[in-house]
Design a protein around this motif. Sequence first.
Motif, PDB file in Angstrom:
ATOM      1  N   ALA A 131       1.557   0.144  12.684  1.00 20.86           N
ATOM      2  CA  ALA A 131       1.344  -0.309  13.873  1.00 20.86           C
ATOM      3  C   ALA A 131       2.510  -0.387  14.755  1.00 20.86           C
ATOM      4  O   ALA A 131       3.868  -0.829  13.902  1.00 20.86           O
ATOM      5  CB  ALA A 131       0.427  -1.423  14.191  1.00 20.86           C
TER       6      ALA A 131
ATOM      7  N   SER B 156       1.455  -6.537   4.290  1.00 24.01           N
ATOM      8  CA  SER B 156       2.324  -5.783   5.347  1.00 24.01           C
ATOM      9  C   SER B 156       3.363  -6.630   5.824  1.00 24.01           C
ATOM     10  O   SER B 156       3.363  -7.744   5.132  1.00 24.01           O
ATOM     11  CB  SER B 156       1.199  -5.824   6.680  1.00 24.01           C
ATOM     12  OG  SER B 156       0.957  -7.203   7.032  1.00 24.01           O
TER      13      SER B 156
ATOM     14  N   ILE C 116       5.279  -2.777  12.309  1.00 21.55           N
ATOM     15  CA  ILE C 116       4.505  -3.286  11.214  1.00 21.55           C
ATOM     16  C   ILE C 116       4.344  -2.122   9.991  1.00 21.55           C
ATOM     17  O   ILE C 116       3.809  -1.093  10.338  1.00 21.55           O
ATOM     18  CB  ILE C 116       3.165  -3.775  11.668  1.00 21.55           C
ATOM     19  CG1 ILE C 116       3.226  -4.859  12.649  1.00 21.55           C
ATOM     20  CG2 ILE C 116       2.472  -4.374  10.498  1.00 21.55           C
ATOM     21  CD1 ILE C 116       2.296  -4.907  13.831  1.00 21.55           C
TER      22      ILE C 116
ATOM     23  N   THR D 256       4.956   2.478   4.609  1.00 22.25           N
ATOM     24  CA  THR D 256       4.455   3.285   5.936  1.00 22.25           C
ATOM     25  C   THR D 256       4.258   2.588   7.057  1.00 22.25           C
ATOM     26  O   THR D 256       3.815   1.347   7.071  1.00 22.25           O
ATOM     27  CB  THR D 256       3.322   4.004   5.575  1.00 22.25           C
ATOM     28  OG1 THR D 256       2.898   5.296   6.666  1.00 22.25           O
ATOM     29  CG2 THR D 256       1.782   3.252   5.296  1.00 22.25           C
TER      30      THR D 256
HETATM   31  C1  LIG Z   1      -1.306   1.838   6.166  1.00 21.54           C
HETATM   32  C2  LIG Z   1      -2.716   2.178   5.499  1.00 21.54           C
HETATM   33  C3  LIG Z   1      -2.299   2.762   4.014  1.00 21.54           C
HETATM   34  C4  LIG Z   1      -3.162   0.962   5.636  1.00 21.54           C
HETATM   35  O1  LIG Z   1      -4.661   1.080   5.018  1.00 21.54           O
HETATM   36  P1  LIG Z   1      -5.965   0.080   5.708  1.00 21.54           P
HETATM   37  O2  LIG Z   1      -6.890   0.381   4.646  1.00 21.54           O
HETATM   38  O3  LIG Z   1      -6.034   0.687   7.011  1.00 21.54           O
HETATM   39  O4  LIG Z   1      -5.271  -1.322   5.538  1.00 21.54           O
HETATM   40  P2  LIG Z   1      -5.855  -2.569   6.345  1.00 21.54           P
HETATM   41  O5  LIG Z   1      -6.596  -2.527   7.187  1.00 21.54           O
HETATM   42  O6  LIG Z   1      -6.306  -3.362   4.983  1.00 21.54           O
HETATM   43  O7  LIG Z   1      -4.476  -3.370   6.514  1.00 21.54           O
HETATM   44  C5  LIG Z   1      -3.229  -3.402   5.949  1.00 21.54           C
HETATM   45  C6  LIG Z   1      -2.297  -4.343   6.237  1.00 21.54           C
HETATM   46  O8  LIG Z   1      -1.931  -4.001   7.515  1.00 21.54           O
HETATM   47  C7  LIG Z   1      -2.263  -4.936   8.488  1.00 21.54           C
HETATM   48  N1  LIG Z   1      -2.734  -3.953   9.882  1.00 21.54           N
HETATM   49  C8  LIG Z   1      -3.444  -2.685   9.688  1.00 21.54           C
HETATM   50  N2  LIG Z   1      -3.547  -2.398  11.024  1.00 21.54           N
HETATM   51  C9  LIG Z   1      -2.976  -3.264  11.966  1.00 21.54           C
HETATM   52  C10 LIG Z   1      -2.490  -3.093  13.041  1.00 21.54           C
HETATM   53  N3  LIG Z   1      -2.916  -2.291  14.082  1.00 21.54           N
HETATM   54  N4  LIG Z   1      -1.655  -4.131  13.653  1.00 21.54           N
HETATM   55  C11 LIG Z   1      -1.025  -4.893  12.852  1.00 21.54           C
HETATM   56  N5  LIG Z   1      -1.521  -5.026  11.711  1.00 21.54           N
HETATM   57  C12 LIG Z   1      -2.046  -4.180  11.162  1.00 21.54           C
HETATM   58  C13 LIG Z   1      -3.555  -5.365   8.142  1.00 21.54           C
HETATM   59  O9  LIG Z   1      -3.589  -6.775   8.790  1.00 21.54           O
HETATM   60  C14 LIG Z   1      -3.101  -5.727   6.595  1.00 21.54           C
HETATM   61  O10 LIG Z   1      -2.004  -6.798   6.486  1.00 21.54           O
HETATM   62  P3  LIG Z   1      -2.067  -7.776   5.294  1.00 21.54           P
HETATM   63  O11 LIG Z   1      -2.545  -7.203   4.072  1.00 21.54           O
HETATM   64  O12 LIG Z   1      -0.699  -8.379   5.377  1.00 21.54           O
HETATM   65  O13 LIG Z   1      -3.062  -8.900   5.707  1.00 21.54           O
HETATM   66  C15 LIG Z   1      -3.578   3.297   6.043  1.00 21.54           C
HETATM   67  O14 LIG Z   1      -3.950   2.649   7.583  1.00 21.54           O
HETATM   68  C16 LIG Z   1      -2.595   4.468   6.557  1.00 21.54           C
HETATM   69  O15 LIG Z   1      -2.666   5.418   5.671  1.00 21.54           O
HETATM   70  N6  LIG Z   1      -2.167   4.700   7.812  1.00 21.54           N
HETATM   71  C17 LIG Z   1      -1.591   5.752   8.204  1.00 21.54           C
HETATM   72  C18 LIG Z   1       0.127   5.490   8.158  1.00 21.54           C
HETATM   73  C19 LIG Z   1       0.830   6.443   8.712  1.00 21.54           C
HETATM   74  O16 LIG Z   1       0.682   7.638   8.384  1.00 21.54           O
HETATM   75  N7  LIG Z   1       2.111   6.196   9.261  1.00 21.54           N
HETATM   76  C20 LIG Z   1       3.022   7.180   9.821  1.00 21.54           C
HETATM   77  C21 LIG Z   1       2.480   7.402  11.240  1.00 21.54           C
HETATM   78  S1  LIG Z   1       3.155   8.949  11.557  1.00 21.54           S
END
Ligand SMILES: CC(C)(COP(=O)(O)OP(=O)(O)OC[C@H]1O[C@@H](n2cnc3c(N)ncnc32)[C@H](O)[C@@H]1OP(=O)(O)O)[C@@H](O)C(=O)NCCC(=O)NCCS
Length: 131
Positions: free
Chosen positions: A58, A87, A113, A55
Amino acid sequence: MPAHTESPTGTLTLQTISMPADTNPFGDIFGGWVMAQMDIAGAIHANEVAKGRVTTVAVGSMSFIRPVPVGAIISCYTSTRRIGNTSIRVWVEVWIKDFLTQKISLVTEGEYIYVALDEQGHKRPVRLGNG
Ligand SMILES: CC(C)(COP(=O)(O)OP(=O)(O)OC[C@H]1O[C@@H](n2cnc3c(N)ncnc32)[C@H](O)[C@@H]1OP(=O)(O)O)[C@@H](O)C(=O)NCCC(=O)NCCS
């Protein structure tokens, strides 16, 4: 961010054609449409790296370098910038080709990302593969 080059960086992951329905009020292609194509291309790339569901978490630096006309052949090139724990950073370049001259030019570039997900939709280490 890579310097703008004369030729695309990465693998050709997606091609499409810009259509009149995708224009802004001034007749050029809407930036959001271009970003959507880039996100699709980046997700295809990340899916291959993660060997499973991903997914978008960022979008990093984005540059809109030139406007995109209607009827351009749009090519999205992707390359892996960094694989983290969960990631994957994917560099995406969008190039257009002029129908008449066949000249290609870089129009947009940016970093997308993605996070690898398991079958339940929870984040998982990239290197574990699917689920
Ligand atoms: C993606 C998701 C599962 C991550 O869960 P989380 O508990 O927030 O995860 P974390 O904060 O541990 O981050 C996971 C990884 O992403 C990276 N990351 C998170 N936010 C980031 C950002 N803003 N920029 C860069 N990297 C980012 C972290 O560094 C980490 O990387 P690593 O494991 O390689 O060190 C959750 O945020 C989510 O479901 N988001 C919605 C996704 C979505 O719907 N996308 C479509 C948009 S319409």
